[in-house]
Motif scaffolding. Structure first.
Motif, PDB file in Angstrom:
ATOM      1  N   GLY A 160       0.827  -1.199   0.000  1.00 43.42           N
ATOM      2  CA  GLY A 160       0.000   0.000   0.000  1.00 43.42           C
ATOM      3  C   GLY A 160       0.863   1.251   0.000  1.00 43.42           C
ATOM      4  N   LYS A 161       0.265   2.332   0.409  1.00 39.21           N
ATOM      5  CA  LYS A 161       0.919   3.637   0.436  1.00 39.21           C
ATOM      6  C   LYS A 161       0.491   4.368   1.697  1.00 39.21           C
ATOM      7  CE  LYS A 161       1.676   7.778  -2.415  1.00 39.21           C
ATOM      8  NZ  LYS A 161       1.356   8.434  -3.694  1.00 39.21           N
ATOM      9  N   ILE A 162       1.471   4.816   2.471  1.00 37.39           N
ATOM     10  CA  ILE A 162       1.215   5.574   3.693  1.00 37.39           C
ATOM     11  C   ILE A 162       1.584   7.025   3.437  1.00 37.39           C
ATOM     12  CG2 ILE A 162       1.950   5.916   6.086  1.00 37.39           C
ATOM     13  CD1 ILE A 162       2.092   2.989   6.468  1.00 37.39           C
ATOM     14  N   LEU A 163       0.647   7.905   3.664  1.00 41.58           N
ATOM     15  CA  LEU A 163       0.828   9.325   3.370  1.00 41.58           C
ATOM     16  C   LEU A 163       1.618   9.995   4.483  1.00 41.58           C
ATOM     17  CD1 LEU A 163      -2.805  10.072   2.176  1.00 41.58           C
ATOM     18  CD2 LEU A 163      -0.875   9.271   0.816  1.00 41.58           C
ATOM     19  N   GLY A 164       2.320  11.061   4.134  1.00 39.12           N
ATOM     20  CA  GLY A 164       3.106  11.837   5.087  1.00 39.12           C
ATOM     21  C   GLY A 164       2.933  13.315   4.854  1.00 39.12           C
ATOM     22  N   THR A 165       3.377  14.104   5.795  1.00 40.35           N
ATOM     23  CA  THR A 165       3.231  15.559   5.696  1.00 40.35           C
ATOM     24  C   THR A 165       4.152  16.158   4.639  1.00 40.35           C
ATOM     25  OG1 THR A 165       4.821  15.808   7.503  1.00 40.35           O
ATOM     26  CG2 THR A 165       2.486  15.745   8.087  1.00 40.35           C
ATOM     27  N   GLU A 166       5.339  15.591   4.445  1.00 42.83           N
ATOM     28  CA  GLU A 166       6.286  16.096   3.457  1.00 42.83           C
ATOM     29  C   GLU A 166       6.358  15.194   2.229  1.00 42.83           C
ATOM     30  OE1 GLU A 166      10.006  16.619   5.395  1.00 42.83           O
ATOM     31  OE2 GLU A 166       9.217  18.007   6.909  1.00 42.83           O
ATOM     32  N   SER A 167       6.391  13.909   2.408  1.00 46.85           N
ATOM     33  CA  SER A 167       6.379  12.937   1.314  1.00 46.85           C
ATOM     34  C   SER A 167       5.739  11.655   1.825  1.00 46.85           C
ATOM     35  CB  SER A 167       7.800  12.660   0.794  1.00 46.85           C
ATOM     36  OG  SER A 167       8.616  12.157   1.843  1.00 46.85           O
ATOM     37  N   SER A 168       5.421  10.770   0.909  1.00 41.38           N
ATOM     38  CA  SER A 168       4.706   9.544   1.254  1.00 41.38           C
ATOM     39  C   SER A 168       5.633   8.337   1.115  1.00 41.38           C
ATOM     40  CB  SER A 168       3.463   9.375   0.374  1.00 41.38           C
ATOM     41  OG  SER A 168       2.606  10.503   0.499  1.00 41.38           O
ATOM     42  N   TYR A 169       5.137   7.195   1.606  1.00 35.76           N
ATOM     43  CA  TYR A 169       5.881   5.938   1.545  1.00 35.76           C
ATOM     44  C   TYR A 169       5.103   4.946   0.694  1.00 35.76           C
ATOM     45  CZ  TYR A 169       8.615   7.610   5.560  1.00 35.76           C
ATOM     46  OH  TYR A 169       9.424   8.332   6.404  1.00 35.76           O
ATOM     47  N   ILE A 443      -5.155  -3.873   0.174  1.00 36.45           N
ATOM     48  CA  ILE A 443      -4.328  -2.689  -0.034  1.00 36.45           C
ATOM     49  C   ILE A 443      -4.682  -1.658   1.015  1.00 36.45           C
ATOM     50  CG2 ILE A 443      -5.904  -1.511  -1.617  1.00 36.45           C
ATOM     51  CD1 ILE A 443      -3.419  -0.592  -3.185  1.00 36.45           C
ATOM     52  N   TYR A 444      -3.697  -0.859   1.360  1.00 39.48           N
ATOM     53  CA  TYR A 444      -3.911   0.219   2.335  1.00 39.48           C
ATOM     54  C   TYR A 444      -3.363   1.509   1.733  1.00 39.48           C
ATOM     55  CZ  TYR A 444      -3.731   3.097   6.513  1.00 39.48           C
ATOM     56  OH  TYR A 444      -3.914   4.114   7.405  1.00 39.48           O
ATOM     57  N   VAL A 445      -4.188   2.539   1.717  1.00 39.83           N
ATOM     58  CA  VAL A 445      -3.789   3.875   1.266  1.00 39.83           C
ATOM     59  C   VAL A 445      -4.360   4.863   2.283  1.00 39.83           C
ATOM     60  CG1 VAL A 445      -3.836   5.583  -0.580  1.00 39.83           C
ATOM     61  CG2 VAL A 445      -3.825   3.150  -1.149  1.00 39.83           C
ATOM     62  N   GLY A 446      -3.533   5.341   3.165  1.00 44.73           N
ATOM     63  CA  GLY A 446      -4.011   6.243   4.208  1.00 44.73           C
ATOM     64  C   GLY A 446      -2.850   6.827   4.991  1.00 44.73           C
ATOM     65  N   TRP A 447      -3.186   7.425   6.139  1.00 44.71           N
ATOM     66  CA  TRP A 447      -2.220   8.132   6.968  1.00 44.71           C
ATOM     67  C   TRP A 447      -1.556   7.236   8.004  1.00 44.71           C
ATOM     68  CZ3 TRP A 447      -0.771  12.975   5.763  1.00 44.71           C
ATOM     69  CH2 TRP A 447      -1.606  13.717   4.932  1.00 44.71           C
ATOM     70  N   GLY A 448      -1.935   5.954   8.055  1.00 45.56           N
ATOM     71  CA  GLY A 448      -1.303   5.040   8.991  1.00 45.56           C
ATOM     72  C   GLY A 448      -1.751   5.218  10.424  1.00 45.56           C
ATOM     73  N   LEU A 449      -2.948   5.750  10.644  1.00 44.16           N
ATOM     74  CA  LEU A 449      -3.456   5.987  11.989  1.00 44.16           C
ATOM     75  C   LEU A 449      -4.780   5.251  12.172  1.00 44.16           C
ATOM     76  CD1 LEU A 449      -2.787   9.830  12.333  1.00 44.16           C
ATOM     77  CD2 LEU A 449      -1.372   7.948  13.156  1.00 44.16           C
ATOM     78  N   LYS A 450      -5.001   4.773  13.380  1.00 47.70           N
ATOM     79  CA  LYS A 450      -6.233   4.068  13.698  1.00 47.70           C
ATOM     80  C   LYS A 450      -7.340   5.058  14.021  1.00 47.70           C
ATOM     81  CE  LYS A 450      -7.763   0.002  16.311  1.00 47.70           C
ATOM     82  NZ  LYS A 450      -7.397  -0.991  17.342  1.00 47.70           N
ATOM     83  N   TYR A 451      -8.571   4.625  13.790  1.00 47.31           N
ATOM     84  CA  TYR A 451      -9.714   5.485  14.075  1.00 47.31           C
ATOM     85  C   TYR A 451      -9.817   5.741  15.576  1.00 47.31           C
ATOM     86  CZ  TYR A 451     -14.570   7.040  14.383  1.00 47.31           C
ATOM     87  OH  TYR A 451     -15.708   7.751  14.657  1.00 47.31           O
ATOM     88  N   SER A 452      -9.949   6.988  15.945  1.00 52.46           N
ATOM     89  CA  SER A 452     -10.005   7.363  17.367  1.00 52.46           C
ATOM     90  C   SER A 452     -11.255   8.147  17.694  1.00 52.46           C
ATOM     91  CB  SER A 452      -8.769   8.201  17.734  1.00 52.46           C
ATOM     92  OG  SER A 452      -8.716   9.386  16.954  1.00 52.46           O
ATOM     93  N   GLY A 453     -12.290   8.003  16.917  1.00 49.45           N
ATOM     94  CA  GLY A 453     -13.520   8.741  17.188  1.00 49.45           C
ATOM     95  C   GLY A 453     -13.577  10.038  16.399  1.00 49.45           C
ATOM     96  N   GLU A 454     -14.696  10.677  16.507  1.00 48.35           N
ATOM     97  CA  GLU A 454     -14.879  11.936  15.800  1.00 48.35           C
ATOM     98  C   GLU A 454     -13.997  13.016  16.407  1.00 48.35           C
ATOM     99  OE1 GLU A 454     -18.967  12.920  15.809  1.00 48.35           O
ATOM    100  OE2 GLU A 454     -19.594  11.179  14.643  1.00 48.35           O
ATOM    101  N   GLY A 455     -13.592  13.951  15.564  1.00 52.55           N
ATOM    102  CA  GLY A 455     -12.754  15.041  16.029  1.00 52.55           C
ATOM    103  C   GLY A 455     -13.510  15.980  16.951  1.00 52.55           C
TER     104      GLY A 455
END
Length: 514
Positions: A160-169, A443-455
């Motif tokens: 997959g692809k993990i997004l980042g603030t400056e570049s992705s993996y 496949i995984y395409v996201g920020w690599g963080l688990k769901y922690s509830g609504e903001g």
């Protein structure tokens, strides 16, 4: 004679002033290198040649055109080459992905390859509404081919692809080569020997405090370290192998929440402290995501054959492809979660897939002195932790924050005969799976963080208070004049006098009654 002399003096003075003015007008500008005399001459010549209407109104435009014409004649048509942009540098590196080596034979290419058919996977992901796009998927496929050829990997796929603030993996999942586990074990043993030698040479004062035992890392090819992971920022850039993950890093990753920057050596500043840098944190998150979202159709895999009675008691960590699998109908997989199963081991709270008893010290062979201690420590031994076994249906997954862990649907309702069964993880946003017949992929395409509830959302401010009511009690009145005060005073005196007279008349009647 005096008049002629005066006229001659004035004419000489005018000539001198005209010469001074001409010399002033002939001075060149420091910016445009032009002078006013020549510019006015060109403007007058242009007016005489063109005879424009209302020349006095357009004289400024004529002057501007004359000046622009001089600069256009001197301006060169050549342009300086711009500096090479980052996109051009990346394209130059990606150009090597499309070059075919001359030594490659067609017979070798037709043989079994360790790579899946990425074009087919990209087609199915596009039907499911996820993925990286056709062009990027093709470049990623070529980058994976380059990785397999350079590292000699037996099996590799796009994780997959993990997004980042400056570049992705871009993350690739691969099987370990033979002998890698032995090399890493030898390195660990050499480090342990060096530590023992240092302790013998430099003995430290002994303390009564005993730190908690460290949970040992799982061996390569087992548990959370079953696969090796390689990352790169863009297809064509060099691949970097991530280190193996330790239980302490998985436990620390569960306690923090950090975005990735795109640089592997970035330190993780958090509380509680994380034991490692961004490369270790990335590897820990990949292990957690894989354990929670890698699923397959029920019946595609079957438990591997294991010999021995002792192995039956331990949780099974091996499986193999079921050759008799005929596929599950797409409509059934889209409706029921019991048709999907986990094929990656669950990570326990200890940070491992297999539980380890830390109370038992390895290498303790003493029997006489240790029997009494063991009897005393028997009640304090921790209970072994057991997680769900492999190939557990998704219908047994627990909810979190009153949200179902999975959402399933069909890729198309209009053409259901050609549709796919699409599965989306709600606990790990960005994790998707599809299945169609005997084919499936994760496949995984996201920020690599688990769901922690609504903001957090700011509370709505209370409604504004109402205006004060209008009435005679709070309405401000005008001050009375002197005459009005006198009239009011007289009226009050008359009212008081009448009241006193009434009281005097009432008193005799009361006496007569007595």
């Amino acid at each position: 004679m005096e008049s002629t002399d005066g006229n001659d003096a004035k004419s000489e003075q005018r000539l001198k002033s005209a010469a001074a003015l001409k010399s002033f007008m002939l001075k060149s500008s420091t910016e445009s290198k032009l002078n006013l005399y020549d510019h006015l001459s060109r403007v007058l010549m242009k007016v005489m040649d063109e005879h424009p209407d209302n020349a006095v109104d357009v004289i400024e435009d004529v002057s501007r055109e004359v000046k622009r014409g001089l600069f256009e004649d001197k301006q060169s048509t050549l342009r300086d080459l711009p500096q090479t942009t980052a996109a051009e540098l990346l394209a130059e590196q990606q150009r090597l992905l499309f070059s075919r080596p001359e030594e490659a034979d067609q017979e070798e290419e037709l043989m079994d390859t360790p790579l899946p058919n990425v074009s087919e996977v990209a087609f199915y992901l596009e039907q499911a509404g996820v993925g990286l796009g056709r062009e990027e998927m093709q470049r990623v496929f070529l980058a994976l081919k380059q990785l397999v050829e350079s590292q000699g990997l037996p099996r590799c796929r796009l994780w997959g692809k993990i997004l980042g603030t400056e570049s992705s993996y871009i993350v690739a999942e691969a099987e370990y080569r033979e002998g890698e586990e032995e090399e890493e074990n030898t390195e660990d043993a050499a480090e342990d020997e060096e530590r023992d030698v240092e302790k013998e040479m430099n003995p430290l004062p002994q303390s009564a405090y005993r730190p908690p035992p460290t949970v040992p890392k799982e061996a390569l090819g087992t548990g959370a370290n079953k696969f090796a992971f390689y990352v790169c920022k863009e297809p064509g850039l060099p691949w970097v192998k991530l280190p193996s993950v330790s239980p302490a890093q998985i436990t620390g990753a569960r306690q923090i929440r950090k975005f990735f920057t795109g640089t592997l050596d970035t330190p993780i500043v958090s509380y509680p402290p994380f034991p490692g840098n961004e490369a270790n944190y990335l590897r820990a998150q990949i292990a957690r995501i894989s354990a929670g979202t890698q699923v397959s159709p029920q019946g595609f895999y079957q438990a591997g054959e294991e010999e021995g009675d002792e192995e039956d008691e331990a949780p099974r960590d091996s499986f193999e492809v079921n050759p008799d699998f005929e596929g599950v109908p797409v409509a059934e997989m889209a409706e029921s979660l019991s048709t999907w199963v986990h094929h990656v081991q669950h990570i326990l709270q200890q940070g491992r897939c297999t539980w380890v008893n830390l109370a038992v010290k390895p290498g303790d062979d003493s029997n006489e002195e240790g029997e009494g201690e063991e009897k005393e420590e028997e009640p304090d031994e921790p209970e072994p932790e057991v997680g769900p076994p492999l190939l557990t249906p998704l219908s047994q997954d627990a909810e979190m924050l009153n949200i179902p862990p999975w959402t399933s649907k069909m890729s198309s309702v209009l053409t259901s005969q050609h549709a796919l069964a699409v599965l989306r993880s709600n606990l790990w946003p960005g994790a998707y799976s599809y299945a169609s017949g005997k084919k499936f992929e994760n496949i995984y395409v996201g920020w690599g963080l688990k769901y922690s509830g609504e903001g957090f959302s700011q509370a709505v401010p209370p409604p504004p208070q109402k205006e004060y009511p209008s009435g005679p009690e709070i309405t401000e009145a005008l001050d009375p004049s002197v005459e009005e005060e006198q009239v009011l005073k007289e009226a009050l005196e008359e009212q008081q006098a009448a009241q006193e007279e009434k009281e005097d008349t009432d008193d005799p009647e009361e006496e007569d009654d007595d």
